[in-house]
Design an enzyme around this catalytic site. Structure first.
Site, short mmCIF file in Angstrom:
data_model
loop_
_atom_site.label_atom_id
_atom_site.label_comp_id
_atom_site.label_asym_id
_atom_site.label_seq_id
_atom_site.Cartn_x
_atom_site.Cartn_y
_atom_site.Cartn_z
N SER A 1 -0.84 19.09 -0.28
CA SER A 1 -1.12 17.71 -0.70
C SER A 1 -1.77 16.96 0.46
O SER A 1 -1.16 16.83 1.54
CB SER A 1 0.17 17.00 -1.09
OG SER A 1 -0.09 15.60 -1.14
N HIS B 1 -4.32 19.57 -3.55
CA HIS B 1 -3.57 18.65 -4.40
C HIS B 1 -3.83 17.20 -3.95
O HIS B 1 -3.66 16.87 -2.77
CB HIS B 1 -2.07 18.98 -4.28
CG HIS B 1 -1.17 18.21 -5.18
ND1 HIS B 1 -0.93 18.57 -6.50
CD2 HIS B 1 -0.41 17.11 -4.96
CE1 HIS B 1 -0.08 17.72 -7.04
NE2 HIS B 1 0.26 16.80 -6.13
N ASP C 1 -2.93 13.25 -4.62
CA ASP C 1 -1.93 12.36 -5.20
C ASP C 1 -2.48 10.96 -5.42
O ASP C 1 -2.72 10.22 -4.46
CB ASP C 1 -0.71 12.30 -4.28
CG ASP C 1 0.12 13.57 -4.35
OD1 ASP C 1 0.49 13.97 -5.47
OD2 ASP C 1 0.38 14.18 -3.30
N MET D 1 -1.90 7.26 -6.71
CA MET D 1 -0.79 6.33 -6.95
C MET D 1 -1.32 4.92 -7.16
O MET D 1 -2.30 4.53 -6.51
CB MET D 1 0.15 6.33 -5.75
CG MET D 1 0.68 7.71 -5.41
SD MET D 1 1.88 7.64 -4.08
CE MET D 1 2.18 9.39 -3.81
N HIS E 1 -3.15 14.76 -9.28
CA HIS E 1 -1.86 14.34 -9.82
C HIS E 1 -1.85 12.83 -9.97
O HIS E 1 -1.79 12.11 -8.97
CB HIS E 1 -0.76 14.82 -8.85
CG HIS E 1 0.62 14.42 -9.20
ND1 HIS E 1 1.67 14.55 -8.32
CD2 HIS E 1 1.16 13.90 -10.34
CE1 HIS E 1 2.79 14.12 -8.88
NE2 HIS E 1 2.50 13.71 -10.11
N MET F 1 -0.22 9.48 -10.65
CA MET F 1 1.03 8.74 -10.76
C MET F 1 0.64 7.30 -11.05
O MET F 1 0.79 6.39 -10.22
CB MET F 1 1.82 8.88 -9.44
CG MET F 1 2.43 10.27 -9.29
SD MET F 1 2.83 10.68 -7.57
CE MET F 1 1.25 11.31 -7.06
N MET G 1 8.67 17.57 -10.76
CA MET G 1 8.87 16.80 -9.52
C MET G 1 10.25 17.10 -8.95
O MET G 1 11.26 17.00 -9.66
CB MET G 1 8.77 15.28 -9.78
CG MET G 1 7.42 14.78 -10.25
SD MET G 1 6.03 15.16 -9.16
CE MET G 1 6.56 14.44 -7.60
N GLY H 1 7.15 13.64 2.28
CA GLY H 1 8.20 13.79 3.28
C GLY H 1 9.61 13.47 2.82
O GLY H 1 10.50 13.26 3.65
N ASP I 1 6.54 20.05 -7.07
CA ASP I 1 5.98 19.03 -6.19
C ASP I 1 7.08 18.19 -5.57
O ASP I 1 7.78 17.45 -6.27
CB ASP I 1 5.02 18.15 -7.02
CG ASP I 1 4.20 17.22 -6.15
OD1 ASP I 1 4.38 17.23 -4.92
OD2 ASP I 1 3.37 16.47 -6.71
N GLY J 1 9.10 18.14 -1.39
CA GLY J 1 10.10 18.79 -0.53
C GLY J 1 10.02 20.30 -0.50
O GLY J 1 11.00 20.97 -0.16
N SER K 1 4.09 17.66 3.74
CA SER K 1 4.54 17.67 5.14
C SER K 1 4.73 19.09 5.67
O SER K 1 4.41 19.35 6.84
CB SER K 1 5.81 16.85 5.30
OG SER K 1 6.53 16.78 4.13
C1 DX5 Z 1 5.02 12.76 -4.14
C2 DX5 Z 1 3.71 13.52 -4.26
C3 DX5 Z 1 3.75 14.83 -3.55
C4 DX5 Z 1 3.98 14.73 -2.09
C5 DX5 Z 1 4.55 16.00 -1.59
O1 DX5 Z 1 4.93 11.57 -4.82
O2 DX5 Z 1 3.39 13.76 -5.62
O3 DX5 Z 1 2.59 15.62 -3.84
O4 DX5 Z 1 2.86 14.40 -1.36
O5 DX5 Z 1 4.84 15.82 -0.24
P1 DX5 Z 1 5.97 16.62 0.52
O6 DX5 Z 1 5.60 18.08 0.40
O7 DX5 Z 1 5.88 16.09 1.89
O8 DX5 Z 1 7.27 16.34 -0.18
ZN ZN Z 2 1.77 15.32 -6.17
#
Ligand code: DX5
Ligand code: ZN
Length: 229
Positions: free
Chosen positions: A12, A37, A39, A41, A70, A72, A141, A149, A176, A178, A199
Site C-alpha cells: 500500500s 495498492h 488507498d 479516502m 481501494h 474508502m 479488512m 500502521g 488489508d 496489519g 508499514s
Molecule cells: C487502511 C488501508 C490499508 C493500509 C494498510 O485503511 O486500507 O491499505 O494502508 O496499512 P498497514 O499494512 O500499515 O496496516
Molecule cells: Zn487498503
C-alpha cells in the site's frame, strides 16, 4: 481465489514517501511487488483524506503490474467513471458505503475494471454472499479503515467462511490491515491469496535504499509460503 494458489503481495503506497510516488512505485515493483495498492479516502466514510482521480492517474504512469484501487469513500457510484479513466485495474468499494453494492459492482465491471467488494471488521461474510458472481475480489479488512500502521484484528473465522462460500468462483480473497510476516501465515491458511501491506513493506527502506523493500516483501512471502503445502 478460493482455489489454493500462489500468494500475491500488494504494497500500500499509503506508507510511501508522498513527495516521491513515481520512484516509490517503481522501487516496490522492482523489489518484487505483485500489485500496487492505492488507498482512496474521503474524510467522510473514513476519518482521513488521500487521493482523488488526478493523483491516481499520475500513479498509473509508473505502475507496470496491477493498480489495485481501494475506495474508502461514500457515495461510490458518481466516481466510478473517473477512477476508470484514471487507469484502475481493480476498483474495490465497501459494502458499507451504500445500499446498492449490487449496482455498484455491475457499474465497476461495466466501466471495464475488475470489481472488488470490501468488508469492515464489524461486517459479516454473509453481507457479500449474494454478490459473489459480480465480484473478482473480496477484501477483508483486518483493521478499521482510515490509517496505516494499525494493529491486526484477527478475522480468521470470517476469511474461512468466505473461502467456503466463494467455492469454485474465480474470486480473490484480499486481506488489508496489519499484515506482516507474523500475521500473514494465519490469513493465508484461512484462504487468503492477496496480502496488502503498508508499514511492513516500507519500514526501514527508502527509494535510496530499496533493497529493504525487497527484503520486507520476501519476508512476508516466505512466511506465507508453505502454509498450503
Ligand atoms: C487502511 C488501508 C490499508 C493500509 C494498510 O485503511 O486500507 O491499505 O494502508 O496499512 P498497514 O499494512 O500499515 O496496516
Ligand atoms: Zn487498503
Amino acid at each position: 481465489m478460493s482455489q489454493r494458489r500462489s500468494v500475491k503481495i500488494a504494497p500500500s503506497i499509503l506508507s510511501a514517501d508522498f513527495a516521491d510516488f513515481g520512484r516509490e512505485i517503481r522501487a516496490i515493483e522492482d523489489q518484487g511487488a505483485d500489485w500496487v495498492h492505492v488507498d482512496v479516502m474521503d474524510g467522510h466514510f473514513v476519518p482521513n483524506l488521500t487521493f482523488g482521480p488526478p493523483a491516481v492517474k499520475a500513479f498509473r504512469r509508473h505502475v507496470k503490474t496491477v493498480m489495485d484501487v481501494h475506495l474508502m469513500i461514500a457515495p461510490v457510484d458518481p466516481y466510478i467513471e473517473a477512477y476508470a479513466e484514471a487507469g484502475a485495474d481493480i476498483l474495490t468499494a465497501h459494502v458499507e458505503a451504500g445500499p446498492h453494492i449490487h449496482r455498484t459492482l455491475q457499474a465497476i465491471r461495466g466501466a471495464g475494471m475488475k470489481a472488488g467488494v470490501a468488508l469492515n471488521p464489524g461486517t459479516p461474510a454473509s453481507a457479500v454472499a449474494h454478490v459473489l458472481d459480480l465480484a473478482d475480489l473480496v477484501c477483508v479488512m483486518t483493521v478499521n479503515p482510515g490509517f496505516g500502521g494499525q494493529s491486526f484484528i484477527d478475522m480468521t473465522g470470517k476469511i474461512a467462511e468466505l473461502h467456503a462460500i466463494i467455492g469454485d468462483r474465480p474470486v480473490h480473497i484480499e486481506i488489508d490491515g496489519g499484515v506482516d510476516p507474523k500475521t500473514a501465515p494465519k490469513v493465508v491458511a484461512a484462504g487468503a491469496d492477496v496480502l496488502v501491506a503498508g508499514s511492513a513493506v516500507f519500514k526501514g527502506g527508502s527509494v535510496d535504499d530499496p533493497e529493504v523493500y525487497g527484503r520486507n516483501i520476501r519476508a512476508i512471502r516466505e512466511a506465507a509460503s508453505g502454509v498450503w503445502a
